[in-house]
Design a protein around this motif. Structure first.
Motif, short mmCIF file in Angstrom:
data_model
loop_
_atom_site.label_atom_id
_atom_site.label_comp_id
_atom_site.label_asym_id
_atom_site.label_seq_id
_atom_site.Cartn_x
_atom_site.Cartn_y
_atom_site.Cartn_z
N PRO A 1 -25.56 25.75 3.51
CA PRO A 1 -24.56 26.42 2.66
C PRO A 1 -23.70 25.44 1.87
O PRO A 1 -23.34 25.73 0.72
N LEU A 2 -23.35 24.30 2.47
CA LEU A 2 -22.52 23.33 1.76
C LEU A 2 -23.28 22.69 0.61
O LEU A 2 -22.74 22.52 -0.48
N PHE A 3 -24.54 22.34 0.83
CA PHE A 3 -25.35 21.79 -0.26
C PHE A 3 -25.52 22.84 -1.37
O PHE A 3 -25.43 22.52 -2.55
N ALA A 4 -25.77 24.08 -0.96
CA ALA A 4 -25.93 25.16 -1.95
C ALA A 4 -24.66 25.34 -2.77
O ALA A 4 -24.71 25.51 -3.99
N PHE A 5 -23.52 25.26 -2.09
CA PHE A 5 -22.24 25.42 -2.79
C PHE A 5 -22.00 24.26 -3.76
O PHE A 5 -21.59 24.48 -4.92
N CYS A 6 -22.26 23.03 -3.31
CA CYS A 6 -22.05 21.87 -4.19
C CYS A 6 -22.98 21.91 -5.40
O CYS A 6 -22.55 21.62 -6.53
N LEU A 7 -24.23 22.28 -5.19
CA LEU A 7 -25.16 22.37 -6.31
C LEU A 7 -24.79 23.51 -7.25
O LEU A 7 -24.96 23.40 -8.46
N ALA A 8 -24.27 24.60 -6.67
CA ALA A 8 -23.81 25.71 -7.51
C ALA A 8 -22.64 25.28 -8.38
O ALA A 8 -22.55 25.66 -9.56
N GLN A 9 -21.72 24.49 -7.80
CA GLN A 9 -20.60 23.98 -8.59
C GLN A 9 -21.09 23.08 -9.71
O GLN A 9 -20.63 23.17 -10.86
N GLY A 10 -22.04 22.22 -9.40
CA GLY A 10 -22.58 21.35 -10.42
C GLY A 10 -23.32 22.10 -11.50
O GLY A 10 -23.24 21.76 -12.68
N TRP A 11 -24.04 23.15 -11.11
CA TRP A 11 -24.80 23.96 -12.07
C TRP A 11 -23.87 24.62 -13.08
O TRP A 11 -24.18 24.70 -14.27
N MET B 1 -9.79 19.00 -0.47
CA MET B 1 -11.05 18.35 -0.09
C MET B 1 -11.95 18.25 -1.32
O MET B 1 -12.18 19.23 -2.01
N SER B 2 -12.44 17.06 -1.60
CA SER B 2 -13.27 16.84 -2.77
C SER B 2 -14.72 17.23 -2.49
O SER B 2 -15.13 17.41 -1.34
N GLN B 3 -15.50 17.30 -3.56
CA GLN B 3 -16.92 17.63 -3.40
C GLN B 3 -17.65 16.51 -2.67
O GLN B 3 -18.62 16.77 -1.93
N PHE B 4 -17.20 15.27 -2.85
CA PHE B 4 -17.81 14.16 -2.13
C PHE B 4 -17.67 14.36 -0.62
O PHE B 4 -18.61 14.11 0.14
N CYS B 5 -16.49 14.81 -0.18
CA CYS B 5 -16.28 15.07 1.25
C CYS B 5 -17.21 16.17 1.75
O CYS B 5 -17.76 16.07 2.86
N LEU B 6 -17.39 17.22 0.94
CA LEU B 6 -18.30 18.30 1.34
C LEU B 6 -19.72 17.76 1.52
O LEU B 6 -20.42 18.13 2.47
N LYS B 7 -20.14 16.90 0.61
CA LYS B 7 -21.50 16.35 0.69
C LYS B 7 -21.67 15.48 1.92
O LYS B 7 -22.71 15.52 2.58
N ILE B 8 -20.65 14.69 2.24
CA ILE B 8 -20.74 13.83 3.42
C ILE B 8 -20.83 14.68 4.68
O ILE B 8 -21.64 14.40 5.59
N ILE B 9 -20.02 15.73 4.77
CA ILE B 9 -20.07 16.63 5.93
C ILE B 9 -21.46 17.27 6.03
O ILE B 9 -22.04 17.35 7.12
N ALA B 10 -21.98 17.70 4.89
CA ALA B 10 -23.31 18.32 4.89
C ALA B 10 -24.39 17.33 5.29
O ALA B 10 -25.32 17.67 6.04
N LEU B 11 -24.30 16.09 4.80
CA LEU B 11 -25.29 15.07 5.15
C LEU B 11 -25.27 14.77 6.65
O LEU B 11 -26.33 14.64 7.28
N ILE B 12 -24.08 14.67 7.22
CA ILE B 12 -23.96 14.40 8.65
C ILE B 12 -24.54 15.55 9.46
O ILE B 12 -25.32 15.35 10.41
N ILE C 1 -15.20 27.64 5.91
CA ILE C 1 -13.91 26.96 6.09
C ILE C 1 -13.82 25.75 5.17
O ILE C 1 -12.79 25.52 4.50
N PHE C 2 -14.89 24.99 5.10
CA PHE C 2 -14.90 23.81 4.23
C PHE C 2 -14.88 24.22 2.76
O PHE C 2 -14.27 23.54 1.94
N ILE C 3 -15.56 25.31 2.44
CA ILE C 3 -15.52 25.81 1.06
C ILE C 3 -14.10 26.25 0.70
O ILE C 3 -13.63 26.01 -0.41
N LEU C 4 -13.41 26.87 1.66
CA LEU C 4 -12.02 27.29 1.43
C LEU C 4 -11.11 26.10 1.18
O LEU C 4 -10.18 26.17 0.36
N LEU C 5 -11.39 24.99 1.86
CA LEU C 5 -10.57 23.79 1.72
C LEU C 5 -10.93 22.99 0.47
O LEU C 5 -10.20 22.06 0.10
N TYR C 6 -12.02 23.35 -0.16
CA TYR C 6 -12.47 22.59 -1.33
C TYR C 6 -11.50 22.75 -2.49
O TYR C 6 -11.07 23.86 -2.83
N ASN C 7 -11.18 21.63 -3.11
CA ASN C 7 -10.30 21.61 -4.27
C ASN C 7 -11.07 21.03 -5.45
O ASN C 7 -11.39 19.84 -5.46
#
Length: 298
Positions: A47-57, A1-12, A255-261
């Motif tokens: 949590p998903l937004f926090a994780f994505c921003l942490a990855q970007g940071w 699962m890409s970071q884009f997918c995580l962001k879309i899930i978080a936005l929804i 779960i989504f963080i675990l699936l993140y690649n």
């Protein structure tokens, strides 16, 4: 699962949560279903937004740009955030008076924030982004009410949570590189900014939102990040809020963080999707609030 997918899930999930807040039992009570279910779904988002921003940071080569984007998001989102979520805006209230005031202690807080950004991020160089930061930290000092409808209030949007978290993370590794006077400045500036902007920000209770973002940045292994998220969920939603459903929903973000690649590359990058979508959807909700107020009162 890409970071884009995580962001879309978080936005929804975030949109579902906000619709439940504005139109559900806590707001206008216009939904034909239990809004608590919608709000529970929304617990996945932060949590998903926090994780994505942490990855970007951790991966970015330009952390100054990170601060600029967050400051822009904070500034652009504050009026829509107050219009959408101020408790007085979620019910029909009438007031013949209007209010526009500035809380002067924020002038000191803004000075501290501008000094910290100029010294530690810009390294004593002037750039136009300094004006952006000054505006972003001054806006929370204003309160603006028009006949019972709040345009600006004391509550702060989630970008301030992220700003405070990344400020602490930026300072922490370099704290021994500064002169004694600058270390003293940090000791003064950090508590001032955390109290002024961290506590009233979204997820600001006990600065726990900042703790989650910082923890996800500091912990490198995915397993440790998920365990930290689980403990945070139990403490925040279990002990403080007392909502077991929200505990499960928030923890399920793991779960989504675990699936993140991190190697996955989606067709769309959309790096600034969140920065634009967040204030836009809040503005729409805020305008609907204003329309409902006018329809009921007049």
């Amino acid at each position: 699962m890409s970071q884009f997918c995580l962001k879309i899930i978080a936005l929804i999930a975030m949109t579902i949560d906000h619709v439940g807040l504005v139109f559900g039992m806590a707001g206008w009570n216009l939904l034909p279903l239990d809004s608590s279910v919608l709000r529970a779904i929304g617990r996945i988002a932060f949590p998903l937004f926090a994780f994505c921003l942490a990855q970007g940071w951790e991966k970015t080569h330009n952390r100054k740009r990170y601060f600029q984007n967050l400051a822009f998001g904070a500034l652009a989102s504050q009026i829509p955030f107050c219009m959408a979520f101020d408790s007085q805006n979620l019910t029909a209230t009438r007031s013949e008076e209007s209010l526009f005031v500035f809380s002067w202690p924020y002038l000191f807080c803004a000075t501290v924030a501008a000094w910290g950004y100029w010294r530690f991020v810009l390294h004593k160089r002037y750039e136009h982004s300094l004006i952006l930061v000054v505006l972003a930290v001054l806006v929370p000092g204003f309160q603006w009410e028009i006949k019972g409808y709040w345009i600006l209030s004391e509550n702060l949007n989630v970008f301030y949570t992220f700003l405070m978290a990344f400020f602490c993370l930026y300072i922490l590794p370099h704290r021994f590189e500064f002169e004694k006077e600058e270390r003293l400045g940090i000791l003064i500036a950090t508590p001032v900014l955390l109290v002024a902007y961290g506590l009233p920000a979204d997820y600001g209770t006990g600065l726990l939102g900042i703790v989650l973002v910082a923890g996800l940045c500091i912990l490198e292994k995915k397993e440790h990040q998920i365990l930290f998220l689980l403990l945070w969920s139990c403490f925040y939603y279990g002990l403080l809020v007392g909502n077991p459903i929200s505990v499960l929903s928030c923890a399920s973000a793991g779960i989504f963080i675990l699936l993140y690649n991190p190697e996955a590359r989606g067709r769309f990058r959309a790096k600034k999707l969140f920065y634009g979508y967040y204030p836009t959807h809040l503005l729409i909700l805020g305008l609907i609030n204003a329309g409902l107020q006018c329809r009921i009162l007049f």
